[in-house]
Design an enzyme around this catalytic site. Structure first.
Site, short mmCIF file in Angstrom:
data_model
loop_
_atom_site.label_atom_id
_atom_site.label_comp_id
_atom_site.label_asym_id
_atom_site.label_seq_id
_atom_site.Cartn_x
_atom_site.Cartn_y
_atom_site.Cartn_z
N ASN A 47 -9.20 -12.49 -0.46
CA ASN A 47 -8.58 -12.85 0.82
C ASN A 47 -7.51 -13.91 0.61
O ASN A 47 -7.67 -14.83 -0.21
CB ASN A 47 -9.61 -13.29 1.86
N GLU A 49 -5.20 -16.36 2.97
CA GLU A 49 -4.97 -16.86 4.33
C GLU A 49 -3.55 -17.42 4.48
O GLU A 49 -2.80 -17.55 3.50
CB GLU A 49 -6.03 -17.92 4.67
N GLU A 60 -10.48 -6.72 1.14
CA GLU A 60 -10.59 -5.26 1.02
C GLU A 60 -9.21 -4.61 1.08
O GLU A 60 -8.89 -3.72 0.28
CB GLU A 60 -11.43 -4.68 2.17
N CYS A 93 -14.13 -6.12 8.52
CA CYS A 93 -13.46 -6.18 9.83
C CYS A 93 -12.90 -4.81 10.20
O CYS A 93 -12.76 -3.91 9.36
CB CYS A 93 -12.37 -7.24 9.82
N CYS A 96 -9.79 -3.50 8.25
CA CYS A 96 -10.13 -3.02 6.90
C CYS A 96 -10.82 -1.66 6.98
O CYS A 96 -10.58 -0.79 6.14
CB CYS A 96 -11.01 -4.03 6.17
N1 THU Z 1 -12.19 -11.60 5.52
C1 THU Z 1 -12.10 -10.66 4.53
O1 THU Z 1 -11.57 -10.92 3.45
N2 THU Z 1 -12.63 -9.44 4.79
C2 THU Z 1 -13.20 -9.04 5.97
O2 THU Z 1 -13.59 -7.88 6.11
C3 THU Z 1 -13.38 -10.01 7.04
C4 THU Z 1 -12.80 -11.35 6.82
C5 THU Z 1 -11.64 -12.94 5.28
C6 THU Z 1 -10.38 -13.23 6.05
C7 THU Z 1 -10.42 -14.73 6.17
O3 THU Z 1 -9.84 -15.31 5.02
C8 THU Z 1 -11.91 -15.07 6.17
O4 THU Z 1 -12.58 -13.92 5.66
C9 THU Z 1 -12.47 -15.44 7.53
O5 THU Z 1 -12.15 -14.49 8.46
#
Ligand code: THU
Length: 135
Positions: A47, A49, A60, A93, A96
């Site tokens: 991830n 940000e 993902e 999420c 994804c």
């Molecule tokens: N996040 C993911 O990497 N994958 C998901 O399916 C849900 C959320 C990350 C995004 C963000 O950096 C952190 O988790 C909190 O939402």
């Protein structure tokens, strides 16, 4: 790879290692994801940000973008494994799920690990029934 335990044995370490590259100064969550393609090639993502929160990219989707960018044929990979800290077991999420549904094989297995023994797994069709498709 249809066997969840065998997939964890093969992919867990790389997903965990990918999570260590997470850029997540806002949530503190570290997420790694790996995609295993038909030829046994593994692609990874974490991830990433952003101060403009909505631009955050999930692990993902980054793993799938890396796979397609490296030449993986969409619709062929049948396993995606997630490793995440900062969650119980992370359920992917909605964004994804939509992207997985388009880029993975129809029957792909999604495994989400908190540890090697604490995990959940779902076929993509269960995570996102009736995905959006352009006709
Ligand atoms: N996040 C993911 O990497 N994958 C998901 O399916 C849900 C959320 C990350 C995004 C963000 O950096 C952190 O988790 C909190 O939402």
């Amino acid at each position: 790879m249809r066997d969840t335990k065998a997939a964890i044995e093969k992919l867990y370490a790389q997903a965990k290692s990918a999570s260590e590259n997470a850029y997540s100064p806002y949530s503190g969550a570290r997420v790694g994801a790996v995609v295993l393609d038909q030829d046994g090639v593994i692609y990874s993502g974490c991830n990433v940000e952003n101060a403009s929160y909505g631009l955050t990219q999930c692990a993902e989707r980054n793993a799938l973008a890396a796979a397609v960018s490296a030449g993986m044929k969409p619709g062929t990979a049948d396993t995606l494994l997630i490793y995440a800290t900062g969650f119980e077991v992370l359920a992917p999420c909605g964004a994804c799920r939509q992207v997985m549904s388009e880029l993975l094989a129809d029957n792909a297995l999604i495994i989400s690990c908190h540890s090697e023994t604490d995990f959940d797994s779902w076929p993509i069709g269960e995570l996102l029934p009736h995905s959006f498709v352009l006709s």
